[in-house]
Design an enzyme around this catalytic site. Structure first.
Site, PDB file in Angstrom:
ATOM      1  N   ASP A  85     -12.331   7.009   3.760  1.00 52.71           N
ATOM      2  CA  ASP A  85     -11.127   6.761   4.550  1.00 52.71           C
ATOM      3  C   ASP A  85     -10.723   5.276   4.515  1.00 52.71           C
ATOM      4  O   ASP A  85      -9.615   4.928   4.926  1.00 52.71           O
ATOM      5  CB  ASP A  85     -11.354   7.224   5.986  1.00 52.71           C
ATOM      6  CG  ASP A  85     -10.054   7.402   6.752  1.00 52.71           C
ATOM      7  OD1 ASP A  85      -8.984   7.367   6.115  1.00 52.71           O
ATOM      8  OD2 ASP A  85     -10.107   7.565   7.993  1.00 52.71           O
ATOM      9  N   LYS A 119     -10.275  12.770   8.249  1.00 54.85           N
ATOM     10  CA  LYS A 119      -9.790  12.347   9.557  1.00 54.85           C
ATOM     11  C   LYS A 119      -9.723  13.544  10.502  1.00 54.85           C
ATOM     12  O   LYS A 119      -9.561  14.678  10.047  1.00 54.85           O
ATOM     13  CB  LYS A 119      -8.367  11.774   9.413  1.00 54.85           C
ATOM     14  CG  LYS A 119      -8.295  10.401   8.801  1.00 54.85           C
ATOM     15  CD  LYS A 119      -6.854   9.895   8.812  1.00 54.85           C
ATOM     16  CE  LYS A 119      -6.745   8.532   8.168  1.00 54.85           C
ATOM     17  NZ  LYS A 119      -7.431   7.474   8.913  1.00 54.85           N
ATOM     18  N   ASP A 157       1.525   6.197   5.745  1.00 52.53           N
ATOM     19  CA  ASP A 157       0.555   5.281   5.153  1.00 52.53           C
ATOM     20  C   ASP A 157       1.071   4.631   3.859  1.00 52.53           C
ATOM     21  O   ASP A 157       0.363   3.864   3.213  1.00 52.53           O
ATOM     22  CB  ASP A 157      -0.770   6.022   4.906  1.00 52.53           C
ATOM     23  CG  ASP A 157      -1.986   5.116   5.029  1.00 52.53           C
ATOM     24  OD1 ASP A 157      -1.858   4.041   5.632  1.00 52.53           O
ATOM     25  OD2 ASP A 157      -3.057   5.498   4.516  1.00 52.53           O
ATOM     26  N   GLU A 159      -9.554   3.648   2.157  1.00 52.99           N
ATOM     27  CA  GLU A 159      -9.023   3.782   0.799  1.00 52.99           C
ATOM     28  C   GLU A 159      -7.963   2.732   0.481  1.00 52.99           C
ATOM     29  O   GLU A 159      -7.748   2.412  -0.691  1.00 52.99           O
ATOM     30  CB  GLU A 159      -8.427   5.191   0.595  1.00 52.99           C
ATOM     31  CG  GLU A 159      -6.972   5.397   1.058  1.00 52.99           C
ATOM     32  CD  GLU A 159      -6.764   5.197   2.543  1.00 52.99           C
ATOM     33  OE1 GLU A 159      -7.753   5.253   3.298  1.00 52.99           O
ATOM     34  OE2 GLU A 159      -5.620   4.973   2.969  1.00 52.99           O
ATOM     35  N   ASP A 167      -2.700  10.137   3.807  1.00 51.28           N
ATOM     36  CA  ASP A 167      -4.101   9.742   3.956  1.00 51.28           C
ATOM     37  C   ASP A 167      -4.838  10.749   4.837  1.00 51.28           C
ATOM     38  O   ASP A 167      -4.764  10.687   6.058  1.00 51.28           O
ATOM     39  CB  ASP A 167      -4.168   8.334   4.575  1.00 51.28           C
ATOM     40  CG  ASP A 167      -5.603   7.841   4.739  1.00 51.28           C
ATOM     41  OD1 ASP A 167      -6.520   8.485   4.186  1.00 51.28           O
ATOM     42  OD2 ASP A 167      -5.789   6.805   5.418  1.00 51.28           O
ATOM     43  N   LYS A 222       0.848  -1.198   0.000  1.00 52.25           N
ATOM     44  CA  LYS A 222       0.000   0.000   0.000  1.00 52.25           C
ATOM     45  C   LYS A 222       0.880   1.243   0.000  1.00 52.25           C
ATOM     46  O   LYS A 222       1.706   1.434   0.882  1.00 52.25           O
ATOM     47  CB  LYS A 222      -0.904  -0.006   1.235  1.00 52.25           C
ATOM     48  CG  LYS A 222      -1.702   1.303   1.421  1.00 52.25           C
ATOM     49  CD  LYS A 222      -2.643   1.240   2.633  1.00 52.25           C
ATOM     50  CE  LYS A 222      -3.300   2.591   2.909  1.00 52.25           C
ATOM     51  NZ  LYS A 222      -4.155   2.589   4.119  1.00 52.25           N
ATOM     52  N   ARG A 252      -7.839  -0.523   0.937  1.00 52.18           N
ATOM     53  CA  ARG A 252      -8.398  -1.701   0.260  1.00 52.18           C
ATOM     54  C   ARG A 252      -8.810  -1.367  -1.173  1.00 52.18           C
ATOM     55  O   ARG A 252      -8.790  -2.233  -2.043  1.00 52.18           O
ATOM     56  CB  ARG A 252      -9.564  -2.248   1.093  1.00 52.18           C
ATOM     57  CG  ARG A 252     -10.685  -1.281   1.263  1.00 52.18           C
ATOM     58  CD  ARG A 252     -11.608  -1.645   2.428  1.00 52.18           C
ATOM     59  NE  ARG A 252     -11.058  -1.248   3.715  1.00 52.18           N
ATOM     60  CZ  ARG A 252     -11.665  -1.451   4.881  1.00 52.18           C
ATOM     61  NH1 ARG A 252     -12.834  -2.052   4.937  1.00 52.18           N
ATOM     62  NH2 ARG A 252     -11.101  -1.064   6.016  1.00 52.18           N
TER      63      ARG A 252
HETATM   64  N1  BES Z   1      -4.375   4.321   6.976  1.00 54.62           N
HETATM   65  C1  BES Z   1      -5.547   4.076   7.729  1.00 54.62           C
HETATM   66  C2  BES Z   1      -5.326   3.046   8.832  1.00 54.62           C
HETATM   67  C3  BES Z   1      -4.584   3.519  10.039  1.00 54.62           C
HETATM   68  C4  BES Z   1      -5.175   4.353  10.965  1.00 54.62           C
HETATM   69  C5  BES Z   1      -3.309   3.060  10.278  1.00 54.62           C
HETATM   70  C6  BES Z   1      -4.493   4.738  12.083  1.00 54.62           C
HETATM   71  C7  BES Z   1      -2.640   3.428  11.422  1.00 54.62           C
HETATM   72  C8  BES Z   1      -3.216   4.273  12.314  1.00 54.62           C
HETATM   73  C9  BES Z   1      -6.653   3.544   6.829  1.00 54.62           C
HETATM   74  O1  BES Z   1      -6.663   4.044   5.544  1.00 54.62           O
HETATM   75  C10 BES Z   1      -7.933   3.942   7.457  1.00 54.62           C
HETATM   76  O2  BES Z   1      -8.198   5.106   7.539  1.00 54.62           O
HETATM   77  N2  BES Z   1      -8.715   2.962   7.905  1.00 54.62           N
HETATM   78  C11 BES Z   1      -9.946   3.203   8.551  1.00 54.62           C
HETATM   79  C12 BES Z   1     -10.941   2.206   8.038  1.00 54.62           C
HETATM   80  C13 BES Z   1     -12.364   2.497   8.470  1.00 54.62           C
HETATM   81  C14 BES Z   1     -12.861   3.765   7.801  1.00 54.62           C
HETATM   82  C15 BES Z   1     -13.226   1.315   8.097  1.00 54.62           C
HETATM   83  C16 BES Z   1      -9.736   3.062  10.046  1.00 54.62           C
HETATM   84  O3  BES Z   1      -9.014   2.173  10.463  1.00 54.62           O
HETATM   85  O4  BES Z   1     -10.288   3.873  10.795  1.00 54.62           O
HETATM   86 ZN    ZN Z   2      -4.880   4.677   4.814  1.00 54.82          ZN
HETATM   87 MN    MN Z   3      -7.767   5.873   5.416  1.00 58.58          MN
END
Ligand code: BES
Ligand code: ZN
Ligand code: MN
Length: 498
Positions: free
Chosen positions: A349, A279, A290, A351, A272, A267, A353
């Site tokens: 968010d 966020k 990220d 994104e 992000d 990835k 996947r």
């Molecule tokens: N890059 C983030 C995941 C992340 C968050 C990694 C905090 C490390 C610390 C990912 O893109 C994301 O935002 N995931 C969301 C998914 C949710 C919207 C289903 C998450 O984990 O909140």
């Molecule tokens: Zn992300």
């Molecule tokens: Mn995200």
């Protein structure tokens, strides 16, 4: 820094400093005993004074010890002998390194027999010491106007073993762990770089440079190429950004045969923001990390080309920013992925996947032996496993076991979560084939369930490195993980397939 392996005992060597272990309480290790003998009880006399009793994470530096050819003796406390294990070994190594770095010592010698750990070979100890030394020497000061003064004088570390029979394997461990350290440093540099510098274009340039200096083939797909391939999901994430997305492909042909490759998909979200599902502001800067999955793919490729590993590996990196804008993808938008499956994007968010699914479909064309994706995918993984352990989910239990074993060997551990069918139902959409989120419960698993819809044609494993790729707080910075796990996995694959 240079590393050497020698066969021998402390009375016959010379140098700026010898490091010897002391167990609690005041119990000499084998090399300490020898040194004590040749110095007529000098070490025991010091211990009796009570300044060092062998407690873990303590160090005492001695100068002008008579009757030795070493200018200094560094005593390292190892804790209780019965309780000495991996973790105490690793912290003793770090204690020794930081004690050495406070001195003007240029070369140091240590004896691996001082550290008896069950089920760990000298080869393993050599690797761990080298990776620890490389980590403690790592600095990221390329964005400071003046480099910070770090007067590290330690240039050479000699590791001594008892028997000549282990010399060759230990020397091989030196070469291999140096390559891993270089790979980790590359992953760290890319992660630590500011997100206005480390853009998708920058990552693509790094991949091309890596290909130029090593035996690799790089191809960069532009947005128009992705359109032709039907990568509607990846492009939906890129839509809000001024930075063009790139799909980076690196091919390493090490096996010399037309063998199916192992494909690593990383990835590469270089920042992000969450997109329209923005966020919160706190710690948002950390979303520059990220792209750590991408960094680990580049780092692992660097490590294996340096090792000249006889194996074929392809790295695929979907690289993009995730930004809000008037053009950005909105919650509720439906897009068509390269696989033909339609996706309702309920949260912009989620994104990672969305870019991985198209890269995973693209991977099919390599007729891969296995595919492993590496992604900072879910905050839920940090809640489940914390910062020590990478999340692992796979559609193939043998592959999962091999990755777990590699993590165990490299001390870059992962833990498996289930991919049971029950969880798949959480991704139902009223408007498309699949939704991109599954609700709060089991967030790491539902993210992997989403990916599993795109990996049916091959053996696949997913590593969620959200908790392990970087550190927050005072020590904020990339860890270079899981380059050690991935490299160890590939070393083992190369051995078993040849
Ligand atoms: N890059 C983030 C995941 C992340 C968050 C990694 C905090 C490390 C610390 C990912 O893109 C994301 O935002 N995931 C969301 C998914 C949710 C919207 C289903 C998450 O984990 O909140
Ligand atoms: Zn992300
Ligand atoms: Mn995200």
């Amino acid at each position: 820094m240079d590393f050497g392996i020698k066969v021998g005992t402390p009375e016959k060597q010379r140098g700026a400093c010898v490091v010897v272990g002391i167990f609690e309480s005041r119990k000499l290790t084998d090399s300490a005993k020898i040194l004590d003998k040749v110095t007529q009880g000098y070490l025991k006399n010091i211990l009796v004074l009570g300044d060092m009793d062998g407690k873990a994470n303590t160090a005492l530096l001695l100068h002008n010890v008579p009757d030795t050819l070493f200018k200094r003796v560094l005593l390292i406390g190892l804790g209780k002998e019965q309780e000495f294990k991996e973790k105490t070994f690793l912290s003793a190594v770090n204690t020794a390194l930081s004690a050495l770095q406070k001195t003007a010592v240029t070369d140091a010698t240590l004896f691996l027999s001082d550290f008896p750990i069950k089920e760990r070979t000298n080869q393993w100890k050599v690797s761990q010491i080298i990776i620890a030394a490389a980590s403690s020497n790592y600095r990221f000061d390329q964005l400071k106007s003046k480099p910070e003064n770090s007067p590290h004088s330690l240039r050479k570390l000699v590791m001594c073993i008892d028997s000549r029979t282990e010399l060759a394997v230990c020397e091989e461990a030196v070469q291999q762990s140096l390559a891993v350290a270089h790979g980790m440093n590359l992953a760290k540099d890319l992660g630590n770089l500011a997100p206005n510098i480390c853009t998708p274009t920058y990552l693509a340039k790094q991949a091309k440079d890596l290909a130029k200096t090593h035996k690799l083939k790089a191809s960069i797909l532009e947005e128009k190429d992705m359109e032709k391939l039907g990568m509607g999901s990846l492009l939906a994430v890129a839509r809000g950004s001024e930075q063009p997305a790139k799909l980076i492909v690196l091919e390493y042909q090490g096996s010399g045969k037309k063998e199916s490759p192992i494909v690593l998909v990383g990835k590469g979200v270089t920042f992000d923001t969450g997109g329209i599902s923005l966020k919160p502001a706190a710690e948002m800067d950390e979303m520059k990390f990220d792209m750590s999955g991408a960094g680990s793919v580049l780092g692992t490729l660097l490590a294996i080309v340096e090792m000249k590993l006889p194996i074929n590996v392809v790295g695929i990196i979907p690289a993009t920013e995730n930004m809000p804008s008037g053009k950005a993808t909105k919650p509720g938008d439906v897009v068509t992925s390269m696989s033909g499956q339609t996706i309702e994007i309920l949260n912009t968010d989620a994104e990672g996947r969305l870019i991985l699914c198209d890269a995973l479909t693209y991977a099919e064309r390599y007729n891969p032996k296995v595919v492993i994706d590496i992604a900072t995918l879910t905050g839920a993984c940090v809640i489940a496993l914390g910062n020590f352990t990478t999340g692992l989910i796979s559609n193939d239990d043998k592959l999962a076991q091999e990755l777990l074993a590699a993590g165990e060997q490299a001390v870059d551990r992962a833990w498996q979560l289930p991919l049971w069918d029950e969880y798949q139902d959480l991704l139902k959409s009223n408007f498309a084939d699949i939704a991109n989120i599954g609700g709060r419960a089991a967030g790491t698993i539902t993210a992997a369930c989403f990916l599993s819809r795109f990996t049916k044609k091959y053996r696949w494993a997913h590593l969620d490195i959200a908790g392990t790729a970087w550190k927050s707080g005072k020590e904020k910075g990339s860890t270079g993980r899981p380059v050690p796990l991935l490299t160890q996995f590939l070393i083992t694959q190369a051995k078993t397939s040849s």
